[in-house]
Design a protein around this motif. Sequence first.
Motif, PDB file in Angstrom:
ATOM      1  N   GLU A   1      49.507  34.926  -6.000  1.00  0.00           N
ATOM      2  CA  GLU A   1      50.136  35.733  -7.040  1.00  0.00           C
ATOM      3  C   GLU A   1      50.197  37.210  -6.647  1.00  0.00           C
ATOM      4  O   GLU A   1      51.111  37.941  -7.054  1.00  0.00           O
ATOM      5  CB  GLU A   1      49.400  35.565  -8.377  1.00  0.00           C
ATOM      6  N   VAL A   2      49.241  37.647  -5.817  1.00  0.00           N
ATOM      7  CA  VAL A   2      49.262  39.020  -5.311  1.00  0.00           C
ATOM      8  C   VAL A   2      50.254  39.131  -4.157  1.00  0.00           C
ATOM      9  O   VAL A   2      51.019  40.097  -4.058  1.00  0.00           O
ATOM     10  CB  VAL A   2      47.850  39.456  -4.860  1.00  0.00           C
ATOM     11  N   GLU A   3      50.246  38.131  -3.281  1.00  0.00           N
ATOM     12  CA  GLU A   3      51.174  38.112  -2.146  1.00  0.00           C
ATOM     13  C   GLU A   3      52.624  38.196  -2.624  1.00  0.00           C
ATOM     14  O   GLU A   3      53.470  38.834  -1.985  1.00  0.00           O
ATOM     15  CB  GLU A   3      50.965  36.831  -1.338  1.00  0.00           C
ATOM     16  N   ALA A   4      52.912  37.579  -3.758  1.00  0.00           N
ATOM     17  CA  ALA A   4      54.276  37.564  -4.279  1.00  0.00           C
ATOM     18  C   ALA A   4      54.745  38.951  -4.712  1.00  0.00           C
ATOM     19  O   ALA A   4      55.945  39.197  -4.808  1.00  0.00           O
ATOM     20  CB  ALA A   4      54.377  36.591  -5.442  1.00  0.00           C
ATOM     21  N   LYS A   5      53.807  39.881  -4.964  1.00  0.00           N
ATOM     22  CA  LYS A   5      54.167  41.227  -5.412  1.00  0.00           C
ATOM     23  C   LYS A   5      53.927  42.290  -4.345  1.00  0.00           C
ATOM     24  O   LYS A   5      54.371  43.427  -4.490  1.00  0.00           O
ATOM     25  CB  LYS A   5      53.345  41.589  -6.652  1.00  0.00           C
ATOM     26  N   CYS A   6      53.220  41.934  -3.285  1.00  0.00           N
ATOM     27  CA  CYS A   6      52.738  42.916  -2.313  1.00  0.00           C
ATOM     28  C   CYS A   6      53.884  43.555  -1.531  1.00  0.00           C
ATOM     29  O   CYS A   6      54.799  42.875  -1.085  1.00  0.00           O
ATOM     30  CB  CYS A   6      51.766  42.245  -1.349  1.00  0.00           C
ATOM     31  N   LYS A   7      53.804  44.881  -1.358  1.00  0.00           N
ATOM     32  CA  LYS A   7      54.774  45.624  -0.550  1.00  0.00           C
ATOM     33  C   LYS A   7      54.120  46.208   0.700  1.00  0.00           C
ATOM     34  O   LYS A   7      54.745  46.964   1.439  1.00  0.00           O
ATOM     35  CB  LYS A   7      55.381  46.763  -1.371  1.00  0.00           C
ATOM     36  N   ARG A   8      52.874  45.878   0.923  1.00  0.00           N
ATOM     37  CA  ARG A   8      52.143  46.424   2.071  1.00  0.00           C
ATOM     38  C   ARG A   8      52.796  45.955   3.369  1.00  0.00           C
ATOM     39  O   ARG A   8      53.119  44.770   3.520  1.00  0.00           O
ATOM     40  CB  ARG A   8      50.692  45.964   1.991  1.00  0.00           C
ATOM     41  N   LEU A   9      52.963  46.878   4.326  1.00  0.00           N
ATOM     42  CA  LEU A   9      53.645  46.543   5.571  1.00  0.00           C
ATOM     43  C   LEU A   9      52.717  45.925   6.607  1.00  0.00           C
ATOM     44  O   LEU A   9      53.184  45.331   7.572  1.00  0.00           O
ATOM     45  CB  LEU A   9      54.303  47.793   6.152  1.00  0.00           C
ATOM     46  N   SER A  10      51.422  46.084   6.434  1.00  0.00           N
ATOM     47  CA  SER A  10      50.457  45.494   7.357  1.00  0.00           C
ATOM     48  C   SER A  10      49.254  45.008   6.573  1.00  0.00           C
ATOM     49  O   SER A  10      48.720  45.734   5.726  1.00  0.00           O
ATOM     50  CB  SER A  10      50.003  46.519   8.406  1.00  0.00           C
ATOM     51  N   CYS A  11      48.832  43.788   6.860  1.00  0.00           N
ATOM     52  CA  CYS A  11      47.656  43.229   6.184  1.00  0.00           C
ATOM     53  C   CYS A  11      46.352  43.672   6.851  1.00  0.00           C
ATOM     54  O   CYS A  11      45.265  43.353   6.351  1.00  0.00           O
ATOM     55  CB  CYS A  11      47.720  41.704   6.188  1.00  0.00           C
ATOM     56  N   VAL A  12      46.457  44.380   7.987  1.00  0.00           N
ATOM     57  CA  VAL A  12      45.255  44.736   8.750  1.00  0.00           C
ATOM     58  C   VAL A  12      45.149  46.232   9.034  1.00  0.00           C
ATOM     59  O   VAL A  12      44.247  46.671   9.753  1.00  0.00           O
ATOM     60  CB  VAL A  12      45.209  43.946  10.081  1.00  0.00           C
ATOM     61  N   HIS A  13      46.058  47.027   8.498  1.00  0.00           N
ATOM     62  CA  HIS A  13      46.001  48.476   8.718  1.00  0.00           C
ATOM     63  C   HIS A  13      46.255  49.200   7.404  1.00  0.00           C
ATOM     64  O   HIS A  13      47.148  48.811   6.650  1.00  0.00           O
ATOM     65  CB  HIS A  13      47.046  48.907   9.749  1.00  0.00           C
ATOM     66  N   PRO A  14      45.457  50.235   7.100  1.00  0.00           N
ATOM     67  CA  PRO A  14      44.430  50.869   7.940  1.00  0.00           C
ATOM     68  C   PRO A  14      43.132  50.069   8.044  1.00  0.00           C
ATOM     69  O   PRO A  14      42.305  50.315   8.906  1.00  0.00           O
ATOM     70  CB  PRO A  14      44.203  52.210   7.238  1.00  0.00           C
ATOM     71  N   THR A  15      42.959  49.100   7.132  1.00  0.00           N
ATOM     72  CA  THR A  15      41.819  48.189   7.223  1.00  0.00           C
ATOM     73  C   THR A  15      42.320  46.777   6.942  1.00  0.00           C
ATOM     74  O   THR A  15      43.411  46.580   6.392  1.00  0.00           O
ATOM     75  CB  THR A  15      40.719  48.550   6.200  1.00  0.00           C
ATOM     76  N   VAL A  16      41.515  45.802   7.308  1.00  0.00           N
ATOM     77  CA  VAL A  16      41.865  44.414   7.019  1.00  0.00           C
ATOM     78  C   VAL A  16      41.783  44.195   5.514  1.00  0.00           C
ATOM     79  O   VAL A  16      40.760  44.475   4.892  1.00  0.00           O
ATOM     80  CB  VAL A  16      40.933  43.443   7.760  1.00  0.00           C
ATOM     81  N   CYS A  17      42.874  43.709   4.935  1.00  0.00           N
ATOM     82  CA  CYS A  17      42.916  43.490   3.490  1.00  0.00           C
ATOM     83  C   CYS A  17      41.843  42.486   3.073  1.00  0.00           C
ATOM     84  O   CYS A  17      41.662  41.446   3.722  1.00  0.00           O
ATOM     85  CB  CYS A  17      44.303  42.987   3.088  1.00  0.00           C
ATOM     86  N   LYS A  18      41.155  42.791   1.979  1.00  0.00           N
ATOM     87  CA  LYS A  18      40.070  41.913   1.524  1.00  0.00           C
ATOM     88  C   LYS A  18      40.594  40.567   1.030  1.00  0.00           C
ATOM     89  O   LYS A  18      39.826  39.602   0.904  1.00  0.00           O
ATOM     90  CB  LYS A  18      39.266  42.608   0.430  1.00  0.00           C
ATOM     91  N   LEU A  19      41.899  40.494   0.739  1.00  0.00           N
ATOM     92  CA  LEU A  19      42.476  39.236   0.261  1.00  0.00           C
ATOM     93  C   LEU A  19      43.006  38.366   1.396  1.00  0.00           C
ATOM     94  O   LEU A  19      43.438  37.238   1.162  1.00  0.00           O
ATOM     95  CB  LEU A  19      43.608  39.518  -0.732  1.00  0.00           C
TER      96      LEU A  19
END
Length: 674
Positions: free
Chosen positions: A397-415
Amino acid sequence: MTLEAIAPLPCSSRNEAPTQLPVLPLVPISRPHLPASRAEMDARGWDAVDVVLVTGDAYVDHPAFAMGILGRVLEAAGFRVAILSQPDWRSAEPWRQFGRPRLFFGVSAGNMDSMINHYTANKKVRNDDAYSPGGRIGLRPDRATIPYCHRSREAFPGVPIIAGGVEASLRRLAHYDYWSDTVKRSILLDSKADLVVFGMGEQPIVEIARRLQAGESTRNLRDMRAVAYAMGASETPPADAFVLPTFEEVKADKHRFAEATKRIHLETNPLNARRLVQYHDRQAVVCNPPGLPISQDDMDRTYGLPFTRRPHPMYKAERIPAYEVVKDSVTIMRGCFGGCTFCSITAHQGRIIQSRSQESILTELKQMGQDPKFSGVVSDIGGPTANMYQMRCTRPEVEAKCKRLSCVHPTVCKLLGTDHGPLIELMKQSRETPGISKVHVASGIRMDLAQKSPEYLEELATHHVGGHLKVAPEHTDPAVLKLMKKPDSEDYAGFAEAFQKASRKAGKKQFLVPYYIASHPGSDLNAMIDLAVFLKRNGYRPDQVQDFIPAPFDIATCMYYTGMDPFTGAEVYVAQHLRDRKLQRALMQFFKPENYFMVREALLKAARQDLIGSGCDCLIPANPPQAALQARREKANESLGEGKYVHQIPPQGSKGYRPGRTSAQRRQGKKQGS
């Protein structure tokens, strides 16, 4: 050879997720290559073909090659397909050899953008073409998509033209072209293609074929995901589209170019991306949302098709360099959530990881093991990144809304799910497959993820590294790494320590081979000098140096062209002049005698004379070695083209140096007068 029927691939719905069908049994049976000539078409008893796939690459029936996959998925869907490989674009005759295709021409420049394929970062013609037989150059034109589409139209007016592949995908909207140093309009307008399919094309190309066969027109296909199209001047674009700055605006104003780049990349998550519109004068180019991720069942189905895994027999004894690299490799996943700003993989394959099942991968390995020509050594099991297999956001449900361009920068996403367990199990099973003696991992390792799993590192170091492991820290400067969306240099240091520890535990002496980039936006002489010192301190002497090439569409390309970060507006240093780029490249290989004088120039220019001499950190000695002087003389001689030294003393009896100059004529006149 017995040929088994292949059930058609499911056709993805126009706006919904692809239809899920049960996986068919995977059997080690291959089919002959698709027809690549009129004679081969006639031999099959065909009076016509449905689709002609035009490619700038040699035809290789292997799942690592786009035309290999696209041809097989269309064949599996019941269509007659011919491959027109590296045709002579100076005439439409090669396009006519199969007759008029019933459905469409599918056009691609090849596995690479043709300009990157042709030219180095210094805009010099490359010495070879890895995707051509014998590595020969000149078998495809510059910006190949455009002339290929024109010849398709010339050969058979009225036949739909569908462009795709990396080149068309990355040029679907207004883009900066490094080789002409200009902002160019959408490739749709220059190629006159009916549609551009961007991203991975298996499902869109089958849907297009089925709908055209059902009597629909290309105009009807504008509702599909992953397609871009040009509208007529009198047409009105969809009301739900986000309007980008126009072509004229991005061409005239670098701030508007940066604004457009930012918006385009924020609309790349297929789960929430909006349709985009960009006007070129009065004509609108519409870019629909990207295609949804392919399901595991469909991935298995695609890679389970009956590939011969070999180049077409027409090449005979000529080797195709790119094929030699990947012929014994196995793709286990696609996509990359790294989002590196200089890389086109995320833009083309998507940010969401799509993985094959373990059964599918092991079946392919079994097939390879049964091949009498197979050496038993798998060169790679991986993909864009070797250790992202089956990793995905843990909160859909978060992935469906996420606009983040990198899941690992600046840190690895906790999700982000970072469990290496499925990959570890796959690695264990792969090396136990009959006929397999060794399985290497040659794809890039995401080092920050790998450090989260000591068990994975031990498995990797013990069984899947042949003495050297390639990694890509890319730089050492924190500001440059931030612009790249790469981890800090401490991440590389931590990985190196963990890898060496795992190697020692396995009783092996193994080494890392780090890759770095010169002249990336943000990297100035001081940053490169610090990198060179780092390389010396750690005993690294890179044989190959990667120069930054501004590929169309990339965020780093926007930085290069505009001199600003499109997401922050901050000013970014750019090494645009050829001399500056050469200095940065030389610093990466400071130890080579032929680079001595360029390294010295760079150090003096940066006021770093402290690195000239015999100190521990000194990059070059105070006095040029004999090899450096010899290299400079040889370079000077090459520039003359006659094998003579620049200041070579003329032999006795000659007229001297520049005998026709005015002063010489004047002296000669005085002698005669006296």
